[in-house]
Each structure stands twice: as C-alpha cells, then as structure tokens.
Design a protein around this motif. Structure first.
Motif, mmCIF file in Angstrom:
data_model
loop_
_atom_site.group_PDB
_atom_site.id
_atom_site.type_symbol
_atom_site.label_atom_id
_atom_site.label_comp_id
_atom_site.label_asym_id
_atom_site.label_seq_id
_atom_site.Cartn_x
_atom_site.Cartn_y
_atom_site.Cartn_z
ATOM 1 N N ALA A 93 12.956 -67.823 54.354
ATOM 2 C CA ALA A 93 12.167 -66.591 54.409
ATOM 3 C C ALA A 93 10.744 -66.898 54.882
ATOM 4 C CB ALA A 93 12.132 -65.927 53.048
ATOM 5 N N ILE A 94 10.177 -65.958 55.632
ATOM 6 C CA ILE A 94 8.820 -66.141 56.156
ATOM 7 C C ILE A 94 7.840 -66.434 55.022
ATOM 8 C CG2 ILE A 94 6.939 -65.069 57.453
ATOM 9 C CD1 ILE A 94 9.076 -63.246 58.771
ATOM 10 N N ILE A 95 7.857 -65.626 53.970
ATOM 11 C CA ILE A 95 6.925 -65.796 52.862
ATOM 12 C C ILE A 95 7.193 -67.094 52.107
ATOM 13 C CG2 ILE A 95 8.326 -64.504 51.189
ATOM 14 C CD1 ILE A 95 4.492 -64.306 51.478
ATOM 15 N N GLU A 96 8.441 -67.494 52.018
ATOM 16 C CA GLU A 96 8.785 -68.743 51.334
ATOM 17 C C GLU A 96 8.138 -69.928 52.048
ATOM 18 O OE1 GLU A 96 12.787 -71.346 50.135
ATOM 19 O OE2 GLU A 96 12.965 -69.513 51.331
ATOM 20 N N ARG A 97 8.274 -69.960 53.368
ATOM 21 C CA ARG A 97 7.693 -71.069 54.143
ATOM 22 C C ARG A 97 6.179 -71.103 53.961
ATOM 23 N NH1 ARG A 97 9.227 -74.197 58.534
ATOM 24 N NH2 ARG A 97 7.562 -74.845 59.946
ATOM 25 N N LEU A 98 5.535 -69.950 54.069
ATOM 26 C CA LEU A 98 4.089 -69.879 53.975
ATOM 27 C C LEU A 98 3.600 -70.337 52.602
ATOM 28 C CD1 LEU A 98 1.322 -69.054 55.070
ATOM 29 C CD2 LEU A 98 1.833 -66.702 54.349
ATOM 30 N N ILE A 136 1.204 -73.649 51.600
ATOM 31 C CA ILE A 136 -0.049 -73.580 50.853
ATOM 32 C C ILE A 136 0.047 -74.422 49.577
ATOM 33 C CG2 ILE A 136 -1.611 -72.044 49.591
ATOM 34 C CD1 ILE A 136 -0.720 -69.809 51.553
ATOM 35 N N ASP A 137 1.169 -74.335 48.904
ATOM 36 C CA ASP A 137 1.377 -75.037 47.638
ATOM 37 C C ASP A 137 1.279 -76.551 47.799
ATOM 38 O OD1 ASP A 137 2.047 -74.402 44.819
ATOM 39 O OD2 ASP A 137 3.814 -75.644 45.183
ATOM 40 N N VAL A 165 -7.243 -78.554 48.097
ATOM 41 C CA VAL A 165 -7.876 -77.247 47.932
ATOM 42 C C VAL A 165 -7.177 -76.507 46.793
ATOM 43 C CG1 VAL A 165 -8.480 -75.057 49.025
ATOM 44 C CG2 VAL A 165 -8.411 -77.151 50.403
ATOM 45 N N THR A 166 -7.962 -75.972 45.867
ATOM 46 C CA THR A 166 -7.406 -75.115 44.821
ATOM 47 C C THR A 166 -7.327 -73.693 45.371
ATOM 48 O OG1 THR A 166 -8.352 -76.469 43.066
ATOM 49 C CG2 THR A 166 -7.719 -74.221 42.494
ATOM 50 N N THR A 167 -6.145 -73.117 45.363
ATOM 51 C CA THR A 167 -5.950 -71.802 45.971
ATOM 52 C C THR A 167 -5.532 -70.767 44.940
ATOM 53 O OG1 THR A 167 -3.681 -72.430 46.576
ATOM 54 C CG2 THR A 167 -5.375 -72.710 48.248
ATOM 55 N N ASN A 168 -6.142 -69.606 45.039
ATOM 56 C CA ASN A 168 -5.750 -68.440 44.262
ATOM 57 C C ASN A 168 -5.181 -67.426 45.246
ATOM 58 O OD1 ASN A 168 -6.916 -69.459 41.778
ATOM 59 N ND2 ASN A 168 -8.913 -68.937 42.656
ATOM 60 N N ILE A 169 -3.897 -67.145 45.136
ATOM 61 C CA ILE A 169 -3.226 -66.293 46.118
ATOM 62 C C ILE A 169 -3.050 -64.882 45.564
ATOM 63 C CG2 ILE A 169 -1.105 -65.925 47.429
ATOM 64 C CD1 ILE A 169 -0.722 -68.940 47.495
ATOM 65 N N LYS A 170 -3.453 -63.920 46.373
ATOM 66 C CA LYS A 170 -3.179 -62.520 46.085
ATOM 67 C C LYS A 170 -2.252 -62.011 47.195
ATOM 68 C CE LYS A 170 -5.995 -61.623 42.526
ATOM 69 N NZ LYS A 170 -6.380 -63.015 42.212
ATOM 70 N N ILE A 171 -1.076 -61.554 46.822
ATOM 71 C CA ILE A 171 -0.144 -60.978 47.785
ATOM 72 C C ILE A 171 -0.248 -59.463 47.701
ATOM 73 C CG2 ILE A 171 2.268 -60.732 48.492
ATOM 74 C CD1 ILE A 171 2.809 -63.492 47.377
ATOM 75 N N ILE A 181 -0.931 -75.693 61.054
ATOM 76 C CA ILE A 181 -1.797 -74.522 61.227
ATOM 77 C C ILE A 181 -2.325 -74.055 59.880
ATOM 78 C CG2 ILE A 181 -1.826 -72.080 61.874
ATOM 79 C CD1 ILE A 181 0.147 -72.761 64.112
ATOM 80 N N VAL A 182 -1.421 -73.879 58.932
ATOM 81 C CA VAL A 182 -1.808 -73.390 57.601
ATOM 82 C C VAL A 182 -2.741 -74.384 56.924
ATOM 83 C CG1 VAL A 182 -0.941 -72.713 55.332
ATOM 84 C CG2 VAL A 182 0.316 -72.059 57.390
ATOM 85 N N GLU A 183 -2.413 -75.654 57.008
ATOM 86 C CA GLU A 183 -3.237 -76.672 56.366
ATOM 87 C C GLU A 183 -4.640 -76.705 56.953
ATOM 88 O OE1 GLU A 183 -2.965 -81.376 55.059
ATOM 89 O OE2 GLU A 183 -1.526 -80.561 56.496
ATOM 90 N N GLU A 184 -4.750 -76.621 58.273
ATOM 91 C CA GLU A 184 -6.066 -76.707 58.907
ATOM 92 C C GLU A 184 -6.937 -75.523 58.544
ATOM 93 O OE1 GLU A 184 -8.100 -77.430 63.320
ATOM 94 O OE2 GLU A 184 -5.940 -77.719 63.033
ATOM 95 N N ILE A 185 -6.378 -74.322 58.539
ATOM 96 C CA ILE A 185 -7.203 -73.145 58.240
ATOM 97 C C ILE A 185 -7.581 -73.097 56.773
ATOM 98 C CG2 ILE A 185 -5.435 -71.399 57.714
ATOM 99 C CD1 ILE A 185 -8.173 -70.693 60.208
#
Length: 243
Positions: A34-39, A43-44, A49-55, A120-124
């Motif tokens: 799934a697209i969201i699963e990959r993304l 990130i995980d 980087v400590t990330t707080n995700i809001k979907i 891409i995701v890691e760099e941004i």
C-alpha cells in the motif's frame, strides 16, 4: 531533531475505482504494498529524526486508521479527520492538521498518493531549511510545477507554469522551518476564513514563495524513483518503475 509530518490522505481517489470503492486512495497497492504503508515504513526507519506524524484522513477514515494501526510502527501517529472531505480540498485538511498541533517544530508535508524511493523521503525528512522536492527529468501538464530564479530560490508554484529552463515538476513533498510553517498556517487560515474551502495546499505555498524572506528552495531528486498515482495508468507505471 524533531519534525512534525503531515500526510494529506483525505481524498476519494475516484479515478482509481473500483480499487477505491472499499479503501481510501492511499491504501491502493503497488506490487502488493500500500502507498501509505511504504511511506510510513520509510519514515519509521529514519533514526536520526524524531517524527510526529499527523495523518489527515477523510474518505474511509476508519479503514485507514485500522490499517495503519495494524502496521505496529514505533513512530507516533495521530489521525485528524476531515469530515468534509467531499466538499473541501487538501489545504483544508492541512489547516485542520496544523490546528491540532501545539508544538512549533519544523514541518514536512506529504501528499499521500505518491510512491517514493526511500532516498527521497529520507532526504526531505532530514533536511534543514525550506524545500520543495523536484524532478528535472520530466515535464507534463498535469503535474504541479515550481518556478525558480537563477539563485535556485522558488518564486512561484502552479500547474499552469510553462516549460522553460527554470520550471520544474514538484514531486509533492515539502519541508519548512518553524517560521515558514507559521506563515503557511496563516496563509491557509486566511484563505479558509474567507470562505474558500476548495483550494490546494500548493496555493498557500505559491503565496509563500512570493515572500523573499521565505528563502524557499528546491531539492533536486532527478534520477530517484517516484510516481504520483491518480489513475490506473499511473498505477501500471508505478508497478513497472518499482518492479
């Protein structure tokens, strides 16, 4: 480093029916993933980087929430539901998500219908500053585009920009420092409070780019794999690219 990440995932994805009859667009699978699963897994996996995700969810919101929770990721993930997803656009979803965040960390915004190479995701996510990720290797009328000056500063964003040496395709992933995060939120708030609920997030980014102090630049991802998936042709291309 702590970053807030807003994933815009409220859309119906009508051009992908019947695949989206029972699930939201971001749960459509590319080669079984799934697209969201990959993304989210990308990130995980970023430990620096400590990330707080809001979907920002909408269509089939509970199905999306159940699916994401089943992934058992270590990253903190919360859902902000846009109950008016059918009559609003993704700027409204962004506004709801930012309204729900009390902290003022740097911000990453990602449209949830793109399938990305992990680089891409890691760099941004690791970037410091204000960036729009772009691809210089393609140009088409459907894509969102940015216009830069000869110092690589972005001075405009629109689908209608004409092809020239300073116009590049955006790949729908953006990074902002806390100061520009506040400006984006203020611009979106002003537009929404005026009664315009059907605007793209990119309209706010275009207005931000007119402010020279924003220092909005681009990150060149040319050569890295990605695909925005709006219809069945896009899905077929994504499966070929990521095979």
């Amino acid at each position: 480093m702590v970053k807030d990440i807003v994933i815009l995932a409220a859309g119906v994805g009508s051009r992908l029916r019947p695949l989206t009859d029972d699930v939201p667009k971001t749960m459509v699978k590319v080669n079984g993933e799934a697209i969201i699963e990959r993304l989210l897994k990308q990130i995980d996996a970023i430990d620096s980087v400590t990330t707080n995700i809001k979907i920002a969810s909408g269509y089939k919101s509970q199905i999306l929430k159940d699916f994401v929770n089943s992934l058992e990721l270590k990253t903190n993930i919360e859902f902000i539901e846009n109950k008016d997803y059918n009559t609003t656009n993704n700027m409204y979803s962004l506004y709801l998500a930012l309204s729900a965040i009390n902290e003022k960390n740097d911000l990453v915004i990602i449209n949830a219908d793109c399938f990305y190479d992990k680089a891409i995701v890691e760099e941004i996510v690791k970037s410091s500053g204000n960036y729009i990720a772009i691809d210089k290797g393609i140009f088409n009328e459907e894509s969102m585009k940015i216009k830069a000056n000869d110092s690589n500063r972005i001075i405009g964003m629109s689908k209608t920009l004409e092809d020239n040496e300073y116009t590049f395709v955006s790949i729908d992933i953006y990074a902002f420092d806390s100061r520009n995060r506040d400006k984006i939120f203020q611009i979106a708030s002003d537009i929404i409070n005026s009664g315009e609920l059907n605007s793209w997030t990119e309209v706010a980014i275009d207005l931000l780019s007119k402010d020279e102090s924003s220092n909005l630049k681009y990150l060149d991802m040319t050569g890295k794999k990605w695909m925005e998936i709006d219809n069945h042709d896009d899905l077929r291309k994504a499966e070929e690219i990521f095979n």
